[in-house]
Design an enzyme around this catalytic site. Structure first.
Site, mmCIF file in Angstrom:
data_model
loop_
_atom_site.group_PDB
_atom_site.id
_atom_site.type_symbol
_atom_site.label_atom_id
_atom_site.label_comp_id
_atom_site.label_asym_id
_atom_site.label_seq_id
_atom_site.Cartn_x
_atom_site.Cartn_y
_atom_site.Cartn_z
ATOM 1 N N PHE A 149 93.454 133.010 -11.713
ATOM 2 C CA PHE A 149 93.529 133.869 -12.905
ATOM 3 C C PHE A 149 93.248 135.340 -12.619
ATOM 4 C CE2 PHE A 149 88.882 133.355 -12.972
ATOM 5 C CZ PHE A 149 88.482 134.627 -13.340
ATOM 6 N N LYS A 173 103.732 128.707 -9.925
ATOM 7 C CA LYS A 173 102.898 128.212 -11.035
ATOM 8 C C LYS A 173 101.732 129.185 -11.225
ATOM 9 C CE LYS A 173 99.206 125.968 -11.677
ATOM 10 N NZ LYS A 173 98.620 126.638 -12.835
ATOM 11 N N GLU A 176 97.088 129.011 -15.817
ATOM 12 C CA GLU A 176 97.316 128.763 -17.248
ATOM 13 C C GLU A 176 96.478 129.700 -18.113
ATOM 14 O OE1 GLU A 176 95.931 126.904 -15.028
ATOM 15 O OE2 GLU A 176 94.241 125.731 -15.771
ATOM 16 N N SER A 226 89.682 128.598 -6.319
ATOM 17 C CA SER A 226 88.307 128.275 -5.908
ATOM 18 C C SER A 226 88.331 127.318 -4.708
ATOM 19 C CB SER A 226 87.565 127.645 -7.082
ATOM 20 O OG SER A 226 88.264 126.489 -7.496
ATOM 21 N N CYS A 281 87.717 138.013 -5.286
ATOM 22 C CA CYS A 281 87.257 137.217 -4.138
ATOM 23 C C CYS A 281 86.677 138.150 -3.078
ATOM 24 C CB CYS A 281 88.391 136.395 -3.570
ATOM 25 S SG CYS A 281 89.664 137.398 -2.831
ATOM 26 N N GLU A 382 79.015 131.027 -5.494
ATOM 27 C CA GLU A 382 79.939 132.073 -5.951
ATOM 28 C C GLU A 382 79.758 132.228 -7.456
ATOM 29 O OE1 GLU A 382 84.244 131.315 -5.959
ATOM 30 O OE2 GLU A 382 84.535 133.412 -5.411
HETATM 31 P P1 NAD Z 1 90.869 127.663 -9.847
HETATM 32 O O1 NAD Z 1 90.632 126.986 -8.552
HETATM 33 O O2 NAD Z 1 90.195 127.156 -11.050
HETATM 34 O O3 NAD Z 1 92.452 127.640 -10.180
HETATM 35 C C1 NAD Z 1 93.424 128.059 -9.268
HETATM 36 C C2 NAD Z 1 94.735 127.326 -9.542
HETATM 37 O O4 NAD Z 1 94.530 125.923 -9.339
HETATM 38 C C3 NAD Z 1 95.225 127.485 -10.978
HETATM 39 O O5 NAD Z 1 96.616 127.673 -10.947
HETATM 40 C C4 NAD Z 1 94.841 126.167 -11.649
HETATM 41 O O6 NAD Z 1 95.755 125.774 -12.654
HETATM 42 C C5 NAD Z 1 94.873 125.170 -10.507
HETATM 43 N N1 NAD Z 1 93.872 124.117 -10.642
HETATM 44 C C6 NAD Z 1 92.618 124.230 -11.173
HETATM 45 N N2 NAD Z 1 91.974 123.052 -11.082
HETATM 46 C C7 NAD Z 1 92.809 122.186 -10.477
HETATM 47 C C8 NAD Z 1 92.703 120.820 -10.088
HETATM 48 N N3 NAD Z 1 91.598 120.114 -10.317
HETATM 49 N N4 NAD Z 1 93.756 120.244 -9.479
HETATM 50 C C9 NAD Z 1 94.872 120.937 -9.234
HETATM 51 N N5 NAD Z 1 95.035 122.239 -9.577
HETATM 52 C C10 NAD Z 1 94.017 122.860 -10.197
HETATM 53 O O7 NAD Z 1 90.551 129.216 -9.603
HETATM 54 P P2 NAD Z 1 90.458 130.375 -10.689
HETATM 55 O O8 NAD Z 1 89.231 130.207 -11.488
HETATM 56 O O9 NAD Z 1 91.761 130.547 -11.383
HETATM 57 O O10 NAD Z 1 90.293 131.660 -9.721
HETATM 58 C C11 NAD Z 1 89.063 132.105 -9.247
HETATM 59 C C12 NAD Z 1 88.797 131.586 -7.848
HETATM 60 O O11 NAD Z 1 89.822 131.999 -6.974
HETATM 61 C C13 NAD Z 1 87.503 132.146 -7.262
HETATM 62 O O12 NAD Z 1 86.828 131.119 -6.569
HETATM 63 C C14 NAD Z 1 87.983 133.217 -6.309
HETATM 64 O O13 NAD Z 1 87.111 133.513 -5.240
HETATM 65 C C15 NAD Z 1 89.253 132.607 -5.806
HETATM 66 N N6 NAD Z 1 90.138 133.612 -5.259
HETATM 67 C C16 NAD Z 1 90.282 133.654 -3.913
HETATM 68 C C17 NAD Z 1 91.082 134.627 -3.350
HETATM 69 C C18 NAD Z 1 91.230 134.709 -1.864
HETATM 70 O O14 NAD Z 1 92.057 135.466 -1.400
HETATM 71 N N7 NAD Z 1 90.470 133.965 -1.084
HETATM 72 C C19 NAD Z 1 91.740 135.555 -4.165
HETATM 73 C C20 NAD Z 1 91.576 135.458 -5.544
HETATM 74 C C21 NAD Z 1 90.770 134.475 -6.091
#
Ligand code: NAD
Length: 489
Positions: A149, A173, A176, A226, A281, A382
């Site tokens: 997000f 994708k 959401e 994450s 991140c 985090e």
């Molecule tokens: P998230 O893991 O909740 O979601 C990421 C994606 O995975 C979304 O598209 C979501 O729909 C999908 N998703 C969520 N739960 C799922 C599941 N159980 N099974 C399958 N798909 C699932 O992450 P977020 O809250 O949207 O973003 C924040 C996180 O992203 C933080 O931990 C941040 O550090 C990380 N991030 C990392 C980087 C990097 O370059 N390392 C960059 C940006 C964000």
């Protein structure tokens, strides 16, 4: 209420989803649209469209493929203000932050325009008498991008321009929570005249992700989110035989030595910890002072935190917006409370602020927890919010040992005027992105975004040459021509 659409095979289509989620402005709590939780069958349709498009797209010369990206760059620049407003409205960051992330997206399009040269192979003549060997790079086929997000405009661009420039087709994708930005980006992609099926958009959540991970046609998947989800996606995708690159979460330490320029360091550290409301991140999450840096930095960062202007990102004077959801706000406030219970001193308390006109927003003001213990939950988790933990150590060696003791390795930064200390740090710190007097060490588009440890699962990172390697497979041709003239000698 607007129902967001999917974009499959060059057509905007209403999802058959039985469930929708509201897209909510995190500053005002206004419902902006309904996003479908698309079913598996819509991933199937997108995969078929992308596989069909791949047959002809891969045959279009790279020099012609990048013409669509040149058009996309112009369109992104022309629509930058509108896209930035969309990011701010759905994600909460300030307009300046939204524009900056779009600039990063555009830079990736620019780098991918170099595909005709970046995709070149190499060759050796006479590997044996009369035999030549050639390596060429070919596209993988259908690829998919799953985004988080916090950078709705930028993160898909760490992958998308390279994927299609290399001759692949793609399914995106978005998160959401912030699907509006990609709707607008896909309207621009449509305007470039890309052949149908080359890029596809499927909105949704876990069901869409699982369908992507299991689909036999999809060859490569780029994920950012994450760490627990990154690990799940990486493992499941790999078990289905796919090429995977999965970027995860972070807990980024910054180290301040006594010889650092304290005014500059404080400004940079505050931007890193509180910019984008700490939802980066590459946000500084723990600041470690060494020796005499302790007193001057603590006072200066405390002042900077209290002065930061918090409010709706569309207001020009605002320096920090809300966090993404009310659940996020509650989780962050609970972690602050846990930090206090674990013995930290709450130097600046940003919980439950009153932001006039935006009482329903998910606001937390910058918060500082002093004297956090290295083994405490707040030092190891985090937080992904505007919370900075302060710690004190006596030597740079202790600080490097602390950096290396963590589960994550996304970024580590050092503030100093000593070249020798800087070299020691960049040599020994176990993180993929290192900042020296830099608070957000975000690699430019022509460098890989190099997380380590639990911040990244895979081999090849996003952006630049790594992306070109990821989105191509090498083929080696060893050839002999029986009537080769060289046999006569
Ligand atoms: P998230 O893991 O909740 O979601 C990421 C994606 O995975 C979304 O598209 C979501 O729909 C999908 N998703 C969520 N739960 C799922 C599941 N159980 N099974 C399958 N798909 C699932 O992450 P977020 O809250 O949207 O973003 C924040 C996180 O992203 C933080 O931990 C941040 O550090 C990380 N991030 C990392 C980087 C990097 O370059 N390392 C960059 C940006 C964000």
């Amino acid at each position: 209420m607007v129902h967001l659409l999917n974009y499959i095979n060059g057509q905007w289509c209403l999802s058959q989803a039985s469930e929708h989620l509201p897209v909510v402005n995190p500053a005002t709590a206004e419902k902006l649209a309904q996003v479908p939780l698309s079913p598996k069958s819509e991933v199937e349709k997108a995969a078929v469209a992308a596989a069909t498009a791949f047959m002809s797209w891969r045959r279009i010369p790279p020099t012609s493929r990048v013409q669509y990206l040149f058009k996309l760059k112009i369109l992104l620049e022309e629509h930058l203000d509108e896209l930035a407003r969309t990011i701010t409205i759905e994600c909460g960051k300030t307009l300046a932050e939204s524009k900056a992330e779009l600039q990063r997206a555009i830079e990736n399009v620019e780098v991918a325009c170099g595909i005709p040269i970046l995709m070149q192979g190499y060759n050796s003549e006479d590997v044996s008498r009369g035999i030549d060997e050639i390596m060429i790079r070919q596209p993988l086929g259908v690829t998919a991008i799953i985004a988080p997000f916090n950078f709705p405009g930028m993160i898909p661009f760490w992958f998308l321009p390279y994927a299609i420039a290399c001759g692949n087709t793609c399914i995106v994708k978005p998160s959401e929570k912030v699907p509006l930005t990609m709707q607008k980006v896909f309207e621009l992609l449509e305007k470039t005249g890309l052949p149908k099926g080359v890029v596809n958009l499927v909105n949704g959540a876990k069901e869409v992700v699982d369908a992507i991970l299991e689909h036999p046609t999809i060859r490569g998947i780029s994920f950012v989110g994450s760490s627990p989800v990154a690990h799940y996606v990486y493992s499941k995708g790999a078990a289905h035989g796919k090429r995977m690159q999965c970027q995860g979460g972070a807990k980024n330490p910054i180290i301040i030595l006594p010889d650092a320029d304290m005014e500059m360091t404080t400004r940079i550290a505050a931007d890193s910890a509180f910019g984008c409301a700490g939802q980066r991140c590459l946000a500084a999450s723990v600041a470690v002072t060494v020796g005499e840096a302790r007193y001057s930095f603590t006072e200066a960062i405390s002042n900077a935190a209290q002065k930061r202007v918090v409010g709706y990102g569309l207001d020009e004077a605002v320096e920090m917006g809300p966090v993404i959801t009310s659940e996020s706000k509650a989780r962050i406030e609970q972690l602050i409370q846990q930090g206090i219970e674990e013995g930290a001193h709450l130097l600046v308390d940003g919980r439950n602020p009153t932001i006039s006109d935006y009482e329903k927003g998910n606001f937390i003001r910058p918060t500082i927890l002093q004297n956090i213990h290295p083994q405490s939950t707040v030092a190891r988790t985090e937080i992904f919010g505007p919370v900075l933990g302060l710690m004190h150590l006596e030597t740079i060696e202790d600080a490097i040992a602390l950096v290396n003791s963590g589960q994550w390795g996304n970024m580590a930064c050092l503030f100093t005027t000593s070249g020798a200390a800087a070299r020691q740090f960049r040599y020994e710190a176990e993180a993929g992105n290192i900042g020296i007097n830099i608070g957000v060490a975000a690699p430019m588009a022509f460098f890989p975004f190099s997380g380590w440890k639990d911040s990244f699962y895979g081999d090849l990172h996003g952006q630049g040459r790594d992306a070109v390697e990821f989105f191509t497979q090498t083929k080696v041709i060893v050839e002999r021509w029986p009537k080769d003239w060289s046999r006569q000698f």
